[in-house]
Enzyme design. Structure first.
Site, short mmCIF file in Angstrom:
data_model
loop_
_atom_site.label_atom_id
_atom_site.label_comp_id
_atom_site.label_asym_id
_atom_site.label_seq_id
_atom_site.Cartn_x
_atom_site.Cartn_y
_atom_site.Cartn_z
N ASP A 13 0.85 -1.37 -0.19
CA ASP A 13 -0.05 -0.05 0.03
C ASP A 13 0.79 1.26 -0.16
OD1 ASP A 13 -2.33 -1.58 0.14
OD2 ASP A 13 -2.10 -1.77 2.16
N LYS A 16 2.01 1.84 -5.22
CA LYS A 16 2.48 1.27 -6.18
C LYS A 16 1.50 1.32 -7.55
CE LYS A 16 2.32 -2.64 -4.24
NZ LYS A 16 2.18 -2.12 -2.80
N LYS A 18 -0.69 4.05 -8.25
CA LYS A 18 -0.64 5.23 -8.70
C LYS A 18 0.72 5.51 -9.79
CE LYS A 18 0.74 9.92 -8.17
NZ LYS A 18 0.65 11.10 -7.63
N HIS A 41 -4.88 -2.03 -5.75
CA HIS A 41 -4.11 -0.72 -6.29
C HIS A 41 -5.08 0.15 -6.67
CE1 HIS A 41 -0.49 -3.72 -6.99
NE2 HIS A 41 -0.99 -3.60 -5.94
N THR A 298 -7.88 -1.43 0.74
CA THR A 298 -8.64 -1.27 -0.72
C THR A 298 -9.42 -2.81 -0.71
OG1 THR A 298 -6.71 -0.40 -1.48
CG2 THR A 298 -8.68 -0.87 -3.02
N VAL A 299 -8.79 -3.72 -0.32
CA VAL A 299 -9.43 -5.09 -0.63
C VAL A 299 -10.45 -5.52 0.69
CG1 VAL A 299 -8.59 -7.51 -0.78
CG2 VAL A 299 -7.14 -5.84 -1.60
N LYS A 330 3.08 10.26 -0.80
CA LYS A 330 2.25 10.74 0.35
C LYS A 330 2.99 11.68 1.16
CE LYS A 330 -1.28 7.95 1.28
NZ LYS A 330 -2.21 6.98 1.58
N ILE A 331 3.71 12.38 0.71
CA ILE A 331 4.77 13.26 1.65
C ILE A 331 3.63 14.37 1.89
CG2 ILE A 331 5.22 14.78 -0.54
CD1 ILE A 331 7.67 14.34 2.36
N SER A 414 -0.17 13.77 -4.26
CA SER A 414 -1.39 13.46 -4.10
C SER A 414 -1.84 12.05 -4.68
CB SER A 414 -2.47 14.75 -4.87
OG SER A 414 -2.87 14.35 -5.73
P1 GDP Z 1 -0.62 0.29 -3.66
O1 GDP Z 1 -1.45 -1.05 -2.90
O2 GDP Z 1 0.74 0.24 -3.16
O3 GDP Z 1 -0.96 0.26 -5.06
O4 GDP Z 1 -1.26 1.22 -2.71
P2 GDP Z 1 -2.81 1.45 -2.50
O5 GDP Z 1 -3.48 1.94 -3.62
O6 GDP Z 1 -3.53 0.18 -1.70
O7 GDP Z 1 -2.73 2.77 -1.23
C1 GDP Z 1 -2.16 4.09 -1.52
C2 GDP Z 1 -3.34 4.91 -1.35
O8 GDP Z 1 -2.98 6.28 -1.27
C3 GDP Z 1 -4.23 4.94 -2.54
O9 GDP Z 1 -5.66 5.44 -1.99
C4 GDP Z 1 -3.81 6.17 -3.33
O10 GDP Z 1 -4.87 6.53 -3.98
C5 GDP Z 1 -3.26 6.99 -2.34
N1 GDP Z 1 -1.87 7.75 -2.67
C6 GDP Z 1 -1.27 7.54 -3.44
N2 GDP Z 1 0.00 8.43 -3.76
C7 GDP Z 1 -0.76 9.32 -2.83
C8 GDP Z 1 0.08 10.64 -2.59
O11 GDP Z 1 1.16 10.99 -2.77
N3 GDP Z 1 -0.86 11.34 -1.76
C9 GDP Z 1 -1.77 10.84 -1.06
N4 GDP Z 1 -2.45 11.79 -0.32
N5 GDP Z 1 -2.45 9.70 -1.24
C10 GDP Z 1 -1.65 8.99 -2.51
P1 IMO Z 2 -0.92 -4.23 -2.06
O1 IMO Z 2 -0.55 -4.96 -3.57
C1 IMO Z 2 -0.90 -4.52 2.31
C2 IMO Z 2 -1.04 -8.87 3.91
C3 IMO Z 2 -2.32 -9.13 4.44
C4 IMO Z 2 -1.59 -9.78 5.70
C5 IMO Z 2 -0.47 -10.74 4.89
C6 IMO Z 2 -1.08 -12.06 4.26
O2 IMO Z 2 -2.03 -3.66 -2.16
O3 IMO Z 2 0.13 -3.48 -1.60
P2 IMO Z 2 -2.27 -12.87 2.31
O4 IMO Z 2 -3.88 -12.82 2.00
O5 IMO Z 2 -1.39 -12.28 1.11
O6 IMO Z 2 -2.02 -14.24 2.48
O7 IMO Z 2 -2.27 -11.95 3.61
O8 IMO Z 2 -0.16 -9.67 3.82
N1 IMO Z 2 -1.28 -8.12 2.48
C7 IMO Z 2 -1.05 -6.90 2.15
N2 IMO Z 2 -0.87 -5.74 2.75
N3 IMO Z 2 -0.97 -4.52 1.01
C8 IMO Z 2 -1.05 -5.76 0.23
O9 IMO Z 2 -1.27 -5.72 -1.39
C9 IMO Z 2 -1.27 -6.75 0.88
N4 IMO Z 2 -1.34 -8.09 0.39
C10 IMO Z 2 -1.33 -8.61 1.34
O10 IMO Z 2 -2.82 -7.96 5.33
O11 IMO Z 2 -1.33 -9.27 6.68
MG MG Z 3 -2.69 -1.67 -1.80
#
Ligand code: GDP
Ligand code: IMO
Ligand code: MG
Length: 429
Positions: A13, A16, A18, A41, A298-299, A330-331, A414
């Site tokens: 999270d 990635k 974005k 994502h 998100t999930v 997210k700075i 953002s």
């Molecule tokens: P990922 O799993 O690595 O793709 O990340 P996620 O999408 O699960 O979580 C990142 C969250 O932060 C999402 O809601 C994005 O829309 C948000 N996000 C990404 N970059 C930024 C940023 O620079 N600033 C802010 N405020 N939010 C961001």
């Molecule tokens: P993205 O791609 C954050 C975490 C789960 C749990 C552990 C094992 O969005 O960054 P699993 O279902 O994979 O066997 O769960 O891994 N986890 C994540 N945490 N972001 C993810 O994916 C994750 N995918 C699995 O919360 O702690």
């Molecule tokens: Mg994520």
């Protein structure tokens, strides 16, 4: 280096999705190489929000997208995601989506087992996403997986089903569950086969072709290095290797295809699920960062745990994964804090250490050593050039870079695609 491999450098999270979406316009193909629909994502483009779990984030910009053999594929989740995105106006067809025909499938028995085990584990619960990821990878390694290519040969599935059921029936009996319903599985597979087969092909071959033609390939990692099954905070990890090297084995290209390794790093730290988290904040600052950063999964919708930036962890993950440069995301969430803290080392039973120890009991016991810096009152939200950032935000970024011994290539300010500061184009390294 023509190619870029994006990986999460913390516990997932990091943003990635974005960054991959932003980079996709510079790439000719985007490839997922591990994980499954445990990933979430989020992309935001002109205010429209897209949530992807299985599909590569390049699909939204129309870039050729591929799901490599290293992914575990839930075909019903895939169908739902494709339908949802099509409803948002994203075109998905066999021109812009390819799925490796050697991907193992996630079946209902895997979801069942994930839930049964978590419920039975008590304090040892991992806090999985409940998607069946672990059991599906186990069956792959145990040589009893049903794979995408099997969908074209459902009439020849009996021997593989025998192997699968011999294993699962024994486990299910231990959980007081009825044996696997083979007919139901066959019917479920028959229902989804045509949908998946439309996209199925040897992805390694497709990649060979596009690479030969000089294409720029963007590999999209899921999860983060601290969730890697070898290098992460075991056993509180996912069941795949999330490090950059997996991009090669999980797609069918050699290690020389990996190119620039871009580690995605959040300007603070979050984690979902159980396990040690040295810089976790249980106070109002943690709550404030969680709210400003919308730190909900998100999930699964679970609230993410939040803490200060941990330079020890990121230095370690950048080293393990051979990170060339990072994207700091997210700075803006740190805006308005009087002071900000960075963890620079740990104290463990009186000793100062500069790495995360391997045993989870030690990981839970380490006390962070903090460096405190002045914060910034100005807003960084939406900044698109480095010079627009407040002086103290720049100092923070520079300190992060120094402590993790890895340069910053991009800064994200953002959720919006274009609110991104490019310092060094990873495709032009
Ligand atoms: P990922 O799993 O690595 O793709 O990340 P996620 O999408 O699960 O979580 C990142 C969250 O932060 C999402 O809601 C994005 O829309 C948000 N996000 C990404 N970059 C930024 C940023 O620079 N600033 C802010 N405020 N939010 C961001
Ligand atoms: P993205 O791609 C954050 C975490 C789960 C749990 C552990 C094992 O969005 O960054 P699993 O279902 O994979 O066997 O769960 O891994 N986890 C994540 N945490 N972001 C993810 O994916 C994750 N995918 C699995 O919360 O702690
Ligand atoms: Mg994520």
């Amino acid at each position: 280096m023509a190619n870029v491999t994006v990986i999460g450098a913390q516990w997932g999270d990091e943003g990635k999705g974005k960054i991959v979406d932003w980079l996709a316009s510079r790439a000719d193909a985007v490839v997922r190489f591990q994980g499954g629909h445990n990933a979430g994502h989020t992309l935001v483009i002109d205010g429209e929000v897209y949530k992807l779990s299985l599909l590569p984030s390049g699909i939204v910009s129309g870039t050729m997208s591929m799901i490599g053999n290293g992914v575990v594929l839930d075909p019903w989740a895939l169908r739902e995601e494709v339908q949802k995105l099509e409803g948002q106006g994203v075109a998905i067809n066999d021109d812009n989506l390819a799925i490796a025909d050697n991907c193992p499938l996630i079946l209902s028995v895997h979801r069942d087992l994930d839930a049964l085990r978590e419920t039975a584990a008590g304090k040892g619960k991992i806090g999985t996403t409940g998607r069946g990821i672990g059991p599906a990878y186990e069956d792959k390694v145990g040589r009893r997986a049903i794979r995408v290519c099997d969908l074209a040969h459902l009439d020849r599935l009996e021997p593989q089903l025998d192997r699968l059921c011999a294993h699962h029936d024994a486990l299910r009996a231990g959980f007081d569950q009825p044996p696997v319903d083979r007919e139901a599985i066959l019917a479920e597979l028959a229902d989804v086969a045509d949908f998946v087969l439309r996209f199925a092909q040897p992805v390694w071959k497709r990649l060979k072709k596009v690479r030969k033609a000089g294409a720029k390939i963007l590999f999209e990692g899921a999860q983060g290095v601290l969730l890697d099954v070898d290098h992460g905070t075991y056993p509180f990890v996912t069941s795949s290797n999330t490090v950059s090297g997996t991009a090669a084995s999980g797609s069918g290209l050699g290690p020389n295809a990996i190119g620039f390794v871009l580690g995605i790093v959040k300007a603070y730290t979050t984690r979902v699920g159980s396990g040690p988290f040295p810089t976790e904040l249980d106070d109002e600052i943690g709550q404030r960062l969680g709210e400003r950063g919308h730190e909900f999964g998100t999930v699964t919708g679970r609230q993410r745990r939040v803490g200060w930036f941990d330079a020890v962890l990121v230095r370690q993950t950048c080293s393990i994964s051979g990170v060339t440069g990072i994207a700091l995301t997210k700075i803006d969430v740190l805006d308005g804090l009087e002071t900000v803290k960075i963890c620079t080392g740990y104290r463990l039973r009186g000793n100062v250490i500069d790495y995360l120890p391997t045993h989870s009991a030690d990981q839970a016991e380490v006390e962070p050593i903090y460096e405190e810096m002045e914060g910034w009152s100005e807003s960084t939200v939406g900044a698109r050039s480095y010079v627009d950032l407040p002086a103290n935000a720049i100092k923070y970024i520079q300190r992060v870079q120094e402590l993790i011994e890895t340069p910053v290539s991009l800064v994200s300010t953002s959720p919006e695609r274009d609110d991104t500061i490019l310092m060094k184009d990873p495709f032009e390294d």
